[in-house]
Write an enzyme that holds these catalytic residues in place. Structure first.
Site, PDB file in Angstrom:
ATOM      1  N   MET A   8       9.800  24.710   2.135  1.00  0.00           N
ATOM      2  CA  MET A   8       8.997  23.794   1.333  1.00  0.00           C
ATOM      3  C   MET A   8       9.849  22.993   0.342  1.00  0.00           C
ATOM      4  SD  MET A   8       5.727  24.518  -1.172  1.00  0.00           S
ATOM      5  CE  MET A   8       4.617  24.906   0.183  1.00  0.00           C
ATOM      6  N   TYR A  23      14.001  31.007   7.304  1.00  0.00           N
ATOM      7  CA  TYR A  23      12.925  31.882   7.774  1.00  0.00           C
ATOM      8  C   TYR A  23      13.111  32.260   9.237  1.00  0.00           C
ATOM      9  CZ  TYR A  23      10.304  30.989   3.482  1.00  0.00           C
ATOM     10  OH  TYR A  23       9.901  30.913   2.176  1.00  0.00           O
ATOM     11  N   LYS A  76       0.838  -1.196   0.000  1.00  0.00           N
ATOM     12  CA  LYS A  76       0.000   0.000   0.000  1.00  0.00           C
ATOM     13  C   LYS A  76       0.878   1.253   0.000  1.00  0.00           C
ATOM     14  CE  LYS A  76      -0.328   0.051   5.055  1.00  0.00           C
ATOM     15  NZ  LYS A  76      -1.214   0.041   6.228  1.00  0.00           N
TER      16      LYS A  76
END
Length: 372
Positions: free
Chosen positions: A311, A263, A35
């Site tokens: 990200m 950041y 899976k």
């Protein structure tokens, strides 16, 4: 086109792990659970390798996963266990896929599909033995078995299996595990009382298959162990991690002490150092919560992630290492060369290795080495 980031999957490791788990299952069969695209490793590639090295079944969560395997030519026994209440099952039955059932409504839907398609549905009845997740609760066992027997007598379905899922098998003597083992036997006896005698009983996951003989029954469902993650903390069964995630360094820069990174910034260099930009971020499966603890391997040396995970990228503090653009930084691998492992990343992120492996995103290209 050169991939900036890649997950290298060692199919020799998958083959080895399949052999270890198949040997542990003894005379029982072994299901390769593929899976979530084979826990991020590639469902078809893992399935093909595992079947050639001891697996006798394939297991997936969803209808699309099951149909995709059939479309790729896999004809072996295949079980699926999650689907919406509106599933009609017509394609599933035509494809010869076994279906897990934990309620009468699903039995009725399968019987209707069998009648429409002229195909006998093959089911595995799932009972809840103490995980309080999927499967029929104890007060509904007899109802489930009685209706399954009625539909079986009508020639609409065949009960091939009876199964449940363990909440934990890391401690073979835990009271909860012992209770689940007992409840599964009670469920089997209840099924016999209703006239249901499935040829396949299955309860064991990787951990139970490796160290709880009484849980093995007729089929071991091998999930995380197949991918080389040791399922029992503090014990080694000789499994080999199969995935290495790495990315090219895109650029480096020499910075003075006190330089803010990423950041915020909420990280500042404590000395003159070199920073290396690596194109792997939380969109690719680098957990943000691991910042401040996580490391990559560069030039054979573990280098910390500096600042927050973005990200698409992370910044590494590589100190005085002579790192150049184009060289590789390894996020995790088997650990043989000193690189972090998926288990270490899980500890840094406060999660489990399954989460780390399945989190490696589609932007990270897969490359296969070794078997089948």
């Amino acid at each position: 086109m050169t991939a900036m980031a890649e997950a290298v999957v060692d199919l020799d490791a998958i083959a080895h792990n399949a052999g270890v788990l198949a040997a542990a299952s003894g005379p029982a069969g072994m299901m390769a659970v593929v899976k979530a695209d084979g826990f991020g490793h590639g469902a078809a590639e893992v399935a093909r390798t595992a079947l050639r090295h001891g697996a006798t079944w394939l297991g997936v969560a969803s209808v699309p996963e099951a149909l995709a395997l059939r479309a790729q030519g896999f004809t072996e026994p295949l079980l699926l266990w999650l689907y919406p209440p509106t599933e009609t099952f017509d394609e599933v039955l035509r494809a010869g896929i076994d279906v897990s059932v934990g309620g009468v409504e699903a039995l009725e839907a399968l019987a209707d599909a069998a009648d429409r398609t002229g195909t006998v549905a093959t089911v595995h009845l799932k009972i809840d033995t103490g995980m309080s997740r999927g499967g029929a609760p104890v007060e509904e066992w007899m109802q489930l078995f009685t209706w399954a027997r009625k539909f079986e007598s009508a020639g609409l379905l065949r009960v091939r299996g009876l199964w449940s899922h363990l909440a934990g098998a890391e401690d073979p003597q835990s009271a909860h595990l012992r209770t689940q083992l007992h409840e599964f036997e009670v469920g089997r006896q209840t099924a016999l009382t209703a006239g249901i005698d499935p040829p396949i009983l299955h309860l064991a996951n990787s951990a139970a298959g490796l160290q709880v003989p009484e849980a093995r029954h007729d089929l071991l469902r091998a999930g995380i162990g197949l991918y080389g993650i040791e399922p029992v903390p503090g014990r080694s069964f000789g499994l080999r991690p199969a995935m290495t995630v790495r990315a090219q360094v895109l650029l480096t820069k020499r910075v003075p002490a006190g330089t803010g990174v990423s950041y915020g910034p909420d990280f500042f260099t404590d000395r003159e150092t070199t920073l290396a930009l690596v194109p792997l971020g939380f969109a690719d499966g680098v957990p943000r919560q691991a910042a401040g603890r996580a490391e990559f391997l560069v030039h054979g040396v573990r280098c910390p992630v500096a600042g927050r995970v973005s990200m698409d990228q992370v910044v590494l503090d590589v100190g005085d290492l002579p790192v150049r653009a184009g060289e590789y930084a390894v996020m995790f691998g088997p650990g043989d060369g000193g690189e972090p492992t998926a288990a270490e990343w899980a500890a840094w992120a406060g999660t489990n290795p399954n989460d780390i492996l399945t989190g490696i995103g589609a932007r990270v290209s897969r490359r296969y080495e070794g078997a089948p």
